[in-house]
Every structure is written in C-alpha cells, then in structure tokens.
Design a protein around this motif. Structure first.
Motif, PDB file in Angstrom:
ATOM      1  N   ARG A  56       3.096  14.819  18.128  1.00 15.14           N
ATOM      2  CA  ARG A  56       1.605  15.247  18.580  1.00 15.14           C
ATOM      3  C   ARG A  56       0.684  15.035  17.560  1.00 15.14           C
ATOM      4  O   ARG A  56      -0.407  15.137  17.710  1.00 15.14           O
ATOM      5  N   PHE A  57       1.500  15.220  16.352  1.00 19.35           N
ATOM      6  CA  PHE A  57       0.710  15.354  15.029  1.00 19.35           C
ATOM      7  C   PHE A  57       0.667  14.017  14.239  1.00 19.35           C
ATOM      8  O   PHE A  57       1.971  13.257  14.157  1.00 19.35           O
ATOM      9  N   SER A  58      -0.431  13.477  13.892  1.00 17.28           N
ATOM     10  CA  SER A  58      -0.256  12.121  12.962  1.00 17.28           C
ATOM     11  C   SER A  58      -1.438  12.337  11.972  1.00 17.28           C
ATOM     12  O   SER A  58      -2.382  13.163  12.178  1.00 17.28           O
ATOM     13  N   ALA A  59      -1.233  11.326  11.142  1.00 17.30           N
ATOM     14  CA  ALA A  59      -2.146  11.415   9.896  1.00 17.30           C
ATOM     15  C   ALA A  59      -2.511   9.854   9.275  1.00 17.30           C
ATOM     16  O   ALA A  59      -1.432   9.174   9.280  1.00 17.30           O
ATOM     17  N   GLU A  60      -3.619   9.688   9.092  1.00 17.34           N
ATOM     18  CA  GLU A  60      -3.863   8.498   8.277  1.00 17.34           C
ATOM     19  C   GLU A  60      -4.695   8.697   7.439  1.00 17.34           C
ATOM     20  O   GLU A  60      -5.482   9.398   7.154  1.00 17.34           O
ATOM     21  N   ARG A  61      -4.564   7.647   6.226  1.00 16.76           N
ATOM     22  CA  ARG A  61      -5.479   7.694   5.060  1.00 16.76           C
ATOM     23  C   ARG A  61      -5.915   6.312   4.937  1.00 16.76           C
ATOM     24  O   ARG A  61      -5.093   5.128   4.879  1.00 16.76           O
ATOM     25  N   THR A  62      -7.199   5.987   4.497  1.00 12.17           N
ATOM     26  CA  THR A  62      -7.653   4.857   4.174  1.00 12.17           C
ATOM     27  C   THR A  62      -7.910   4.408   2.854  1.00 12.17           C
ATOM     28  O   THR A  62      -8.558   5.266   2.047  1.00 12.17           O
ATOM     29  N   GLY A  63      -6.932   3.672   2.228  1.00  5.57           N
ATOM     30  CA  GLY A  63      -6.722   3.548   0.685  1.00  5.57           C
ATOM     31  C   GLY A  63      -6.292   4.774   0.316  1.00  5.57           C
ATOM     32  O   GLY A  63      -5.336   5.417   0.547  1.00  5.57           O
ATOM     33  N   GLU A  64      -7.122   4.957  -0.883  1.00  4.70           N
ATOM     34  CA  GLU A  64      -7.227   6.123  -1.649  1.00  4.70           C
ATOM     35  C   GLU A  64      -8.383   7.080  -1.499  1.00  4.70           C
ATOM     36  O   GLU A  64      -8.821   8.099  -2.363  1.00  4.70           O
ATOM     37  N   SER A  65      -8.660   7.269  -0.106  1.00  3.11           N
ATOM     38  CA  SER A  65      -9.913   8.219   0.130  1.00  3.11           C
ATOM     39  C   SER A  65      -9.868   8.813   1.201  1.00  3.11           C
ATOM     40  O   SER A  65      -8.577   9.423   1.424  1.00  3.11           O
TER      41      SER A  65
END
Lengths: 114, 118
Positions: free
Chosen positions: B64-73
């Motif tokens: 149920r948990f997920s995470a994303e990151r855009t480049g280094e921001s």
C-alpha cells in the motif's frame, strides 16, 4: 530489529548536571551519528564520529566510540532546560563498503529540570 | 538556505482513503529518505533514493506504500487504502550524498507530516 539501542530509555536531571546516554549496536559501522528531536518532529544532527575515531567534542557535547564493544556514549555537560529532547544514535552499517542508509536507535528521552 | 520542507504538516483522513505526502529536499542533496515514527517510538526506515539509482524500498511495510522522486528534487510518499495503524509522523530527510569513503553524510530532516487515520 533496530541496529542501535539507547540506554537509558529516559533520563531526568537537574539543570547544570551532566547527562550521559549510551548506544549499543550489533554490526560493523563506517560511522555513528547522534541526533536530537524536539516535540516529536524533525531531527537535528548533533555530531558524527567515524569508526577510526575514539572521541569527538562539539561545544558541550562529547561523544566516545568503542568499536570493540560496539558502543558509543553521548555526554552533555552543564545541561540546560533547552536540552530537553529525545536523543537518537544512528549507525552507518559497513558491508565491505558503505551502505546507503542510517539505522536509528530507539532513543533516550532527556528531561532537564530547571 | 532553505531546509527540507514537507507538506502537509498535518493530515487527517478516513480509513480506506489514499494520501499523498510531499517532501522538498535541500537543493543539491542527492540522497533522500523517508521514515515513519509512531508515537513514542524510534524512526522506522521506509525508502531511500540516491540520484538515478533504483530506490531502496526494503523498509516499506506493505504494497500500500509507494514513493517516487523526480530527479534529485521533490519526492512523494503515497499510502493507499489507509489503515489506522498508518497513523504516525512521516519524516523526510536529505543528505549531500551517501556512501563513499567514510560512509554516509549527516541527514537533514524536515518537520514531518503528522498523519491521523480515523
């Protein structure tokens, strides 16, 4: 389970006294760091000691590291009411090189009575 | 300069709803971490991002948990179908970089998002 465990879980002292907190860990490390947390929010980095160092000072803080015993201590001298906070140790595990994260201990809650 | 910021600072949601938490790291910090802290407890590692490398998701408690990151921001942590046991403070931290000689650098923490699932 957590890599680091702090001792004691809670400590109450009078202003002006020294406070000592201990941290034990289980596996080899690159470095060990101490953090402070006020009011259950963000943590603030206090001091980092590398595995080849035995003692480090920063203002009223003194940290020791004994890699043979896998333990570290944080000493706060001449404590102030503003030092009241939770203190966490965090270990940077060594697996033939640096890993990519710190493992935080369970914390010591320090209360400094004015 | 600006520190790590997180939004919202507080979030109350009903059980079963999805929530999205946001973290803006310090500019130039290539490493970003998410932690969970339940009341009176220590930090629980959730996920770690380093540059363009595959994230370390070993701490995520369920799918149920997920995470994303855009480049280094910016990074977002998403919790789907929230449960009451998800109630906690979610902390984000960034560091200049990670690994290399001498190990990890110090982490700079945001103020956290207090999530309450009713």
């Amino acid at each position: 389970s957590q890599q680091g465990e702090e001792d004691p879980q809670a400590l109450s002292i009078q202003e002006g006294e020294n406070a000592t907190m201990n941290c034990s860990y289980k596996t080899s490390i690159n470095n060990l760091q101490w953090y402070r947390q006020n009011s259950g929010r963000g943590l603030v980095h206090l001091i980092l000691i590398r595995s080849n160092e035995r003692e480090k000072h920063s203002g009223r803080l003194r940290v020791t590291l004994d890699t043979s015993k896998k333990s570290s201590s944080l000493l706060i001298t001449a404590s102030r009411a503003a030092d009241t906070a939770s203190y966490f140790c965090a270990t940077d595990l060594y697996y033939g090189g640096a890993t990519n994260k710190l493992i935080f201990g369970t914390g010591t809650l320090l209360a400094v009575q004015p | 300069g600006a520190g790590v910021s997180q939004s919202p600072s507080n979030k109350v949601t009903e059980k079963g709803k999805d929530v999205e938490l946001r973290c803006d790291p310090i500019s130039g910090h290539t490493a970003l971490y998410w932690y969970r802290q339940r009341l009176g407890q220590g930090l629980e590692f959730l996920i770690y991002f380093q540059g363009n490398s595959a994230p370390d998701k070993s701490g995520l408690p369920s799918d149920r948990f997920s995470a994303e990151r855009t480049g280094e921001s910016v990074s977002t942590l998403t919790i789907q179908r929230t449960q009451q046991e998800d109630s906690a403070v979610y902390l984000c931290a960034s560091s200049y970089r990670t690994g290399g000689a001498g190990g990890n650098y110090e982490q700079y923490f945001g103020p956290g998002t207090r999530l309450t699932v009713t």
